[in-house]
Design a protein around this motif. Sequence first.
Motif, PDB file in Angstrom:
ATOM      1  N   VAL A 711       0.824  -1.228   0.007  1.00  0.00           N
ATOM      2  CA  VAL A 711       0.165   0.031  -0.011  1.00  0.00           C
ATOM      3  C   VAL A 711       0.721   1.153   0.041  1.00  0.00           C
ATOM      4  O   VAL A 711       0.514   2.183  -0.919  1.00  0.00           O
ATOM      5  CB  VAL A 711      -0.957  -0.155   1.069  1.00  0.00           C
ATOM      6  N   ASP A 712       1.818   1.296   0.864  1.00  0.00           N
ATOM      7  CA  ASP A 712       2.607   2.553   0.958  1.00  0.00           C
ATOM      8  C   ASP A 712       3.453   2.546  -0.350  1.00  0.00           C
ATOM      9  O   ASP A 712       3.503   4.111  -0.739  1.00  0.00           O
ATOM     10  CB  ASP A 712       3.747   2.337   2.129  1.00  0.00           C
ATOM     11  N   ASP A 713       4.028   1.581  -0.785  1.00  0.00           N
ATOM     12  CA  ASP A 713       4.685   1.783  -2.007  1.00  0.00           C
ATOM     13  C   ASP A 713       3.946   2.286  -3.334  1.00  0.00           C
ATOM     14  O   ASP A 713       4.071   3.603  -4.081  1.00  0.00           O
ATOM     15  CB  ASP A 713       5.256   0.338  -2.516  1.00  0.00           C
ATOM     16  N   TYR A 714       2.609   1.784  -3.586  1.00  0.00           N
ATOM     17  CA  TYR A 714       2.005   2.174  -4.413  1.00  0.00           C
ATOM     18  C   TYR A 714       1.229   3.515  -4.214  1.00  0.00           C
ATOM     19  O   TYR A 714       0.966   4.390  -5.217  1.00  0.00           O
ATOM     20  CB  TYR A 714       0.768   0.964  -4.845  1.00  0.00           C
ATOM     21  N   MET A 715       0.586   3.488  -3.150  1.00  0.00           N
ATOM     22  CA  MET A 715       0.006   4.785  -3.081  1.00  0.00           C
ATOM     23  C   MET A 715       0.817   6.088  -3.433  1.00  0.00           C
ATOM     24  O   MET A 715       0.268   6.978  -3.902  1.00  0.00           O
ATOM     25  CB  MET A 715      -0.517   4.936  -1.534  1.00  0.00           C
ATOM     26  N   GLN A 716       2.012   5.931  -2.902  1.00  0.00           N
ATOM     27  CA  GLN A 716       3.108   7.126  -3.125  1.00  0.00           C
ATOM     28  C   GLN A 716       3.144   7.192  -4.610  1.00  0.00           C
ATOM     29  O   GLN A 716       3.009   8.436  -5.039  1.00  0.00           O
ATOM     30  CB  GLN A 716       4.427   6.691  -2.507  1.00  0.00           C
ATOM     31  N   ARG A 717       3.312   6.311  -5.382  1.00  0.00           N
ATOM     32  CA  ARG A 717       3.391   6.347  -6.755  1.00  0.00           C
ATOM     33  C   ARG A 717       1.960   6.674  -7.521  1.00  0.00           C
ATOM     34  O   ARG A 717       2.022   7.534  -8.393  1.00  0.00           O
ATOM     35  CB  ARG A 717       3.747   5.092  -7.511  1.00  0.00           C
ATOM     36  N   ILE A 718       1.051   6.196  -6.900  1.00  0.00           N
ATOM     37  CA  ILE A 718      -0.328   6.769  -7.456  1.00  0.00           C
ATOM     38  C   ILE A 718      -0.703   8.275  -7.411  1.00  0.00           C
ATOM     39  O   ILE A 718      -1.129   8.762  -8.354  1.00  0.00           O
ATOM     40  CB  ILE A 718      -1.451   5.825  -6.826  1.00  0.00           C
ATOM     41  N   ARG A 719      -0.274   8.725  -6.085  1.00  0.00           N
ATOM     42  CA  ARG A 719      -0.484  10.092  -5.818  1.00  0.00           C
ATOM     43  C   ARG A 719       0.160  11.016  -6.926  1.00  0.00           C
ATOM     44  O   ARG A 719      -0.168  12.154  -7.032  1.00  0.00           O
ATOM     45  CB  ARG A 719       0.060  10.472  -4.469  1.00  0.00           C
ATOM     46  N   GLY A 720       1.179  10.477  -7.464  1.00  0.00           N
ATOM     47  CA  GLY A 720       2.101  11.477  -8.519  1.00  0.00           C
ATOM     48  C   GLY A 720       1.858  11.275  -9.859  1.00  0.00           C
ATOM     49  O   GLY A 720       2.508  11.482 -10.705  1.00  0.00           O
ATOM     50  N   SER A 721       0.699  10.324 -10.162  1.00  0.00           N
ATOM     51  CA  SER A 721       0.604   9.993 -11.451  1.00  0.00           C
ATOM     52  C   SER A 721      -0.886  10.214 -11.951  1.00  0.00           C
ATOM     53  O   SER A 721      -1.947  10.546 -11.227  1.00  0.00           O
ATOM     54  CB  SER A 721       0.735   8.458 -11.743  1.00  0.00           C
ATOM     55  N   ASP A 723      -3.891   9.776 -15.201  1.00  0.00           N
ATOM     56  CA  ASP A 723      -4.664   8.920 -16.270  1.00  0.00           C
ATOM     57  C   ASP A 723      -4.249   7.350 -16.418  1.00  0.00           C
ATOM     58  O   ASP A 723      -4.395   6.711 -15.412  1.00  0.00           O
ATOM     59  CB  ASP A 723      -4.307   9.780 -17.512  1.00  0.00           C
ATOM     60  N   ILE A 724      -3.947   7.124 -17.685  1.00  0.00           N
ATOM     61  CA  ILE A 724      -3.468   5.512 -17.878  1.00  0.00           C
ATOM     62  C   ILE A 724      -2.673   5.079 -17.127  1.00  0.00           C
ATOM     63  O   ILE A 724      -2.615   4.082 -16.418  1.00  0.00           O
ATOM     64  CB  ILE A 724      -3.329   5.395 -19.372  1.00  0.00           C
ATOM     65  N   ALA A 725      -1.679   5.839 -16.422  1.00  0.00           N
ATOM     66  CA  ALA A 725      -0.641   5.423 -15.688  1.00  0.00           C
ATOM     67  C   ALA A 725      -1.105   5.123 -14.369  1.00  0.00           C
ATOM     68  O   ALA A 725      -0.915   4.163 -13.829  1.00  0.00           O
ATOM     69  CB  ALA A 725       0.587   6.294 -15.687  1.00  0.00           C
ATOM     70  N   ARG A 726      -1.990   6.081 -13.914  1.00  0.00           N
ATOM     71  CA  ARG A 726      -2.610   5.954 -12.542  1.00  0.00           C
ATOM     72  C   ARG A 726      -3.369   4.453 -12.608  1.00  0.00           C
ATOM     73  O   ARG A 726      -3.562   3.839 -11.620  1.00  0.00           O
ATOM     74  CB  ARG A 726      -3.474   7.333 -12.284  1.00  0.00           C
ATOM     75  N   ARG A 727      -4.262   4.743 -13.712  1.00  0.00           N
ATOM     76  CA  ARG A 727      -4.989   3.369 -13.775  1.00  0.00           C
ATOM     77  C   ARG A 727      -4.472   2.193 -13.439  1.00  0.00           C
ATOM     78  O   ARG A 727      -4.967   1.224 -12.764  1.00  0.00           O
ATOM     79  CB  ARG A 727      -5.862   3.613 -14.850  1.00  0.00           C
ATOM     80  N   GLY A 728      -3.264   2.042 -14.382  1.00  0.00           N
ATOM     81  CA  GLY A 728      -2.519   0.752 -14.368  1.00  0.00           C
ATOM     82  C   GLY A 728      -1.805   0.685 -12.916  1.00  0.00           C
ATOM     83  O   GLY A 728      -2.019  -0.457 -12.597  1.00  0.00           O
ATOM     84  N   LEU A 729      -1.485   1.648 -12.073  1.00  0.00           N
ATOM     85  CA  LEU A 729      -0.791   1.287 -11.126  1.00  0.00           C
ATOM     86  C   LEU A 729      -1.896   1.056  -9.948  1.00  0.00           C
ATOM     87  O   LEU A 729      -1.630   0.121  -9.082  1.00  0.00           O
ATOM     88  CB  LEU A 729      -0.174   2.840 -10.475  1.00  0.00           C
ATOM     89  N   VAL A 730      -2.904   1.716  -9.986  1.00  0.00           N
ATOM     90  CA  VAL A 730      -4.550   0.978  -9.232  1.00  0.00           C
ATOM     91  C   VAL A 730      -4.665  -0.436  -9.407  1.00  0.00           C
ATOM     92  O   VAL A 730      -4.559  -1.057  -8.265  1.00  0.00           O
ATOM     93  CB  VAL A 730      -5.338   1.970  -9.564  1.00  0.00           C
TER      94      VAL A 730
END
Lengths: 946, 355
Positions: A711-721, A723-730
Motif C-alpha cells: 500500500v505504501d509503495d503504490y499509494m506514493q506512486r499513485i498520488r504522483g501519476s 490517467d492511464i498510468a494511474r489506472r494501471g498502478l491502481v
Amino acid sequence: MYDLQATWLPGRRVLFWSAANPTDQTERAVAEELPSIAERGHVAHHTLAAPGAPGKRQKVRGIEVGIEAALPALSRIGRDARVSESVQAWSLACKLALELAARQRVVPTVQQGEARWIALLSREEDRQRIDAIADAMPVAAHAVPASDRGAVMVPAPRVAVRSFVDAAVDCLYRQNAHPGPTRGWGLELATSLRGDQPAFTPRDARNQGVPQMVAAWSSSTEAGGLRVGFHLQAPAADRPEFVLSVALHDAEDHTLWTKAEDAWRAGGQLVMGGRVHSAPARTLLKGLARAWAIYPPLRAVVAGRAAPGSISWKTDEAWAFLSGACERLRDAGYVVHLPATFEGSEHQRMRARLHIETEHDPIGTELLAHWEVVLGDVVVDGTDFAALLEQKQPILQFRGQWVVLDPKELARLPQNLQAETKMPAPEGLRAVLVGDHEGAPVVPGPRLKGILDTLKEPPEVAVPAGFRGTLRPYQMRGLAWLTAMGRLGLGCCLADDMGLGKTVQLIAHLLARGRGRPSLVVCPTSVIGNWAREIARFAPTLRVGRYHGFDRDDSVIDKSDVILTTYGVLVRDSALFEFTKWGVVALDEAQAIKNPVSRRAQSVRKLTVAHRIALTGTPVENRLDELWALMSFLVPGLLGSRQRFQRDFAVPVERFGDDAVARRLRATVAPFLLRRLKNDPTIVPDLPDKIERRDYVPLTREQADLYQETVDDYMQRIRGSTDIARRGLVLAMLTKLKQVCNHPSQLLGEKGGTLDGRSGKLARLEELVETLLDSDQRALIFTQYKEMGSLLARHLRDTFDVEVAFYHGGTPTRQRESMVKAFQEDPNGPRLLIVSLKAGGTGLNLTAATQVIHYDRWWNPAVEDQATDRAYRIGQRKNVLVHKLITQETLEERIDAMMEEKRALAGSVVGAGEHWITEFDDDALARLVALGGDAVLDENLGENEE
Amino acid sequence: MSLDFPMRSQTAARMRAPNDGIVASQHAQGWIAKRWLSMLNDLPPTLGPNLARGRALARTGRVRDLWFASGLANAEVVDDEVFVASVRVKPFSDAQWDRVVRALLGDLSVVADLLEGTLDPKLPLDLARAGIHLVPRNAEIESDCQCSDFMVPCRHVAALHALLADALDGDPLLLFTLRGKSRDELGALLRAAWGDVGQQEASEPDLVPVPDDDDAFFYGRNGPARIPIVMRASETVAAGVTALGPAPGDVDLEKALGPLYEAGAKAAIELALAEGPESDQRWRRARTEVLPLDEDWTEKVVDALCSIEPATDKQVAAKLQAGVHEVRRELLELETQGMVVRTANRDGSANWMLG
C-alpha cells in the motif's frame, strides 16, 4: 492402496503385490500403507494365476512376510478402510482368527508328525463366517497355482481361508507359557505346541497311537448334513420327571428332524424333507460318543442298550443339564430343544435388575441405585421371593408356571434388597441409556425417565427477546434442546451439518440465558472476527469482549456477557480462565480438541462451567477417539477412561465392526448429540437450495507487513501519476493486495517452501476442507489465479493426503473430460476440484460438489454466480453451501460491502471487474485499501497443528 | 579292565541307540500288558537271559518303527546290527467275528466309542467272559527275526514283545488289528450289521479352476463379507478342549494345556488392541499424529535456538537430532506463547529467533 493385493502362499506366508505397478511401485505402496510389512518382509518373485484365460500365469514381484508379521498389520486395517478386496478378505480372516483365539475356540491337533493349534469350528456361526469370507474372496487372494504346467488349479477358497485361520491361531498360541501339571505324552504334546519346535513323536511305546488319536479327536466335529439333537421335555401331569430324547436334525434346517429310534432303524439311509442322508446310524452313534465326552450322563441314552432310547431325569439332574451342559453342547454343534420356559425367554426367568433414580432434578453428581427381582417385566415382591429362595431349587413352580432361578443371576443381589447405593452420575446415566449394567438389565426410576424423555422431546421455547433475525423451525428445535440441556446442566454437542446455522442457534441460546455468569466462546483464530460480527448482528444487546492477540486485556472478562477467545490463548492463559466461573463454555469447531492429550483439550477440561457446549460440523460419532475427547469435555466420565474406551468401544467398532458395541455407544451418546443433515427430509423444506456465507478471516503478521508495504509503495506512486498510468498502478496495486490476502507465497512468487501458518485464508480453507472431507462431501474451490490454484493443490494434497484435481485454462481438453468424469462419477475419484478459469467454461457440470469455496473474489457477482452454478442446478434435490473467503478490514471486505450495498439498493450489478475502482480519488482509494485495526491477528495460525 | 565290566563287553559292538527309538515302560501298567507279558512267563528258563536282554533293549529306546498290519506286528531293533523282528497272531475266524459283533451290538455305547476310535480297556475283559479272547494265548503266536539266534524268542523278539505290551495297553483297539481286522474293517463289519454299507459323504475338492472372468480375479461377487467379529475373552480356560470333550487317553488336556490357552488368548487380545503404524484411520488423514508436548522438550528447543539463532526448523532439528515435524510443532507452540518469533525467508522457509 486399492491395487495392493494380498495372496496367501503355501508355507504360512502372505505376498503383498500390485497388478497395476509390477515394479518398485509395489514396494513403495507397501511402505506407505503397511509400514510394518515393509519393515519385516522381503522382496520375492512368485508365479500366480492370472486373470483372463484359464491356464494363464503371471510373474509377480511383491513383498513376502511370514504369517507372524502379517497378522499385526492385517489386524489393524479398519473395517471401512479403503483397501483391495483381497487385503480386506485376509484382514477379516485375521480378525476371525483373533476372535477364535481370544475365545479359546482352538484345539491342538497332529499333522505330519507336528503338533499344531487349529481353529475349532464346531459352532455353526463360526463355520458360516469362514464360508462367508471364502464366498466373498476374490481369486487374487488365493491365486497360487498347484502345479507349474497345464490348467491352473488354485486352492479352493474355503480351504485357503481355513488354512490361513489355522496358521494364524497356531502362530498366536505358540507363546512361551509353561504347561500345566501333566506327565507323559501330555507334557510332550504341550512342549510341541509352544515355541518353534512343533515335532511331536511320543517316545513311549504306550503312546504310539496318540498322534492319530489326537488328530481324530480334534477333527471329530467336521460336520456332514446331519446333526444330533437333544430334546428335553418338562414334567407333565402324567409324568413327574424330565425326559430327554435324541433326534437327528437336518444341519441346514433344524426344524427337520427324525427320532433317534427311527433313524437307528433306518440304518443305511435316511430321507428327510426330500433330502437323502447316508449313514444316519453312524452319524448318530459318533455324535453321541462325542456328546458324552462333553457331558457323561448322556451315555445313558444307549449304554447297555441295543437301540437308542430316552432317559428320565429328576429336577436336579435336569438342572445340571440346563445350567451348563446344554450351552456346551450347542457350542459343539448339537441341536438342543428345551421347554420354552428354559429357552432364555425372559418372562419365565427371575432376573436381578438395577433400578436407577435421581434424587434431584436437575441431576446431581450422584444417582441412587437399588436391585430388584423381576420375572419378565414384573417385579417380584420381597416376601414371595424369600419364599421361593426357601425351596433351594433352581427350577421351581411359581404361580402355576415353571420358572428359572439361576443361582448365578441371584448372586448379583445384595443381602438386603432394600439397600440403596450411590452411583456416580455419568456411570449411572450410561447404564440407563444402554439398559445394561455388567450384564444385568437396568431401568430408570420415574423421575429420571421423565428427564430423559425431556431430552428427546424438549419443551418448546420462544425466540429470546432482543434477538434480531429469524430462526428456522429446526433452529428453534435446536434452541429448545440447548435450553433443556442447559437447565439440566448436561453438556451437549450441536453437530449440525455445515451451513445449518449452528452459530445462530448458539447466539440465541446465549441471549436467552440472560445476564449472569459470563459465557466463553472458544474458536479458531480464523473465525473470531466472524463470531463478533454474528453476535453484533443477531444479538446486539449482548456485550461481547474479545480476548486475544498480543495486547489482550483481561479486564474485558468482567465487562462482557460473552468472551471470545482462541484455543491458543486458552492454553496460554489457562490459569486466568480457570479462575472464572463460567455460565456457558462453547467450543466452536470442537474437533480442535480431538486430540485428548493435547494441551488445549486439557485446558478445556479444567474449566469450571455450568453448561458445556461443543459445536462441530464433522460427524463426530464416526470418529471414536475424537468422540471420546469431546464427550470427556461435555460429560466427564460418561465414556469412562480413555484406555477403557479404546478397549471397550473404539477397537471393537472401528477394527472389528462389532455392531452390538456400536449400538451401545450410540445409545450412550445420543442424548448429548444433536446432528441434523442438510438432506434430512425434516430439514430440507426449511432450507434454501443455496446457502451463501461469508467467512471473514484475519491476516497474519507476515501478510499484514507485506500488505502495508505494498500500500505504501503504490499509494506514493499513485498520488504522483495521472490517467492511464494511474489506472494501471491502481489495478496493479489491487492485484498485488489480493495476492497478499491470498498468500504471501503467491505475491513473492515462491517456488516450493512451506505455506503453513502464513495466511489466514489458507488456515480457514484448511478448516473447511477438513470438515467436508470428514463428512465425505465434494467441493469446488475457485480462484482467479492459476499460481494460487497450484499452490492450493499442492498444499491440500500434502496436508490431507488426498487426491486434488486442478482444472485450469491450460488443462488439455481430454484431460478436462476425464477430470470432470472422475470428480462426478468415480466413488474413489478426487473429492476436491480446484478451478481457475473464468466462468469455468460453458456446459461444465460439477454437480457432485455440495460445497463451493471462493478462495478469492472476482468482484463480479455474475461471474461468481456462474461459477457457483457449476455445482448447483435448478431442480436439484440437494443444497449447496457457498463460502466466500474475505480478509477482514482490508480492501476485500470493503469492496464486498460496497458491492452488497449497491446490489441491495439498485438490485443491479456494479460495473464488471475492478475498473470502477480506478475512478476513486486518492483519499477514497487510500481508505479503501487501508489496513484496519482488527485486520491482523498476532497469533499463530498453524496452531491447529498444536 | 573290560573283564571288570562283563555287561559292557557284551555291548561293545553295538550300534548307537537310534534317536527315534521307542521306549518301553519299566513295569507293565494295565491288565492287557500284564496279560500279554504273562505269555512269556511260561517259556523255559533257558530263555531267561534273552527275555532280560530284550527288555533292556526295549527300555533303552533301541527299537523303532513299530508297525501293525492285519494279524502282524513288527519293528526294527538296533542291536549290533539292525534286525527286523515280527510277531504273528492267529486271526479270528468269520464265526468268531460274528460273535464279537453280536456281543458288541448289545451295548451301543461301546459301538459308538469304537467308531470314534476309542475303547474302554476293560472291554476285552468283558469279551473274555463271553468266551472271546482278544489277547492271544502262547499257542496262537508265531515270531520271527532276521538274527541268527536259533532260540525263540530271540532277544529282539523279546524286545518287540515288551513294546507290544505297552502299545496294546495304550491303544487296545490294536488287539482287533492283531486278530485280523483293522479299526476301519471292524467299523465296517459293525455297520453292515445295521445295514450301513455306503461311504461317508464326499468332501469338497481342495483345488478349483480359476474362473474365466476378469472381474472375479480382483473382486468377489458381492463385495467384502460383512460378518460380525466380537472380541471377547473366554470365560473358561481351555474352552476348546471343554467344547470338544476330554481327549481319549490318560492325559487331562484341560489342565496340561490350560496355561498355553491363557497365554494364546492373551496374545490374541493384546494384538487386537495393539496400536501400530497402520492405525485404523491412516488412509483418511495425514495430520493426526500428535504427541503430548513435553516440558523437557520445550527447554531443549529453546536451548538449541539460543546457540544457533536465527535458524530454520530443519537446523534446530539437526542440532537436536530430532524429527523436523516435532521440532516445528514445538516452535509453533512456543510462538503462541510469545517465546520465539520468526521471519519469513524469500524461499518460503522461516528463520526462528528467541522472542
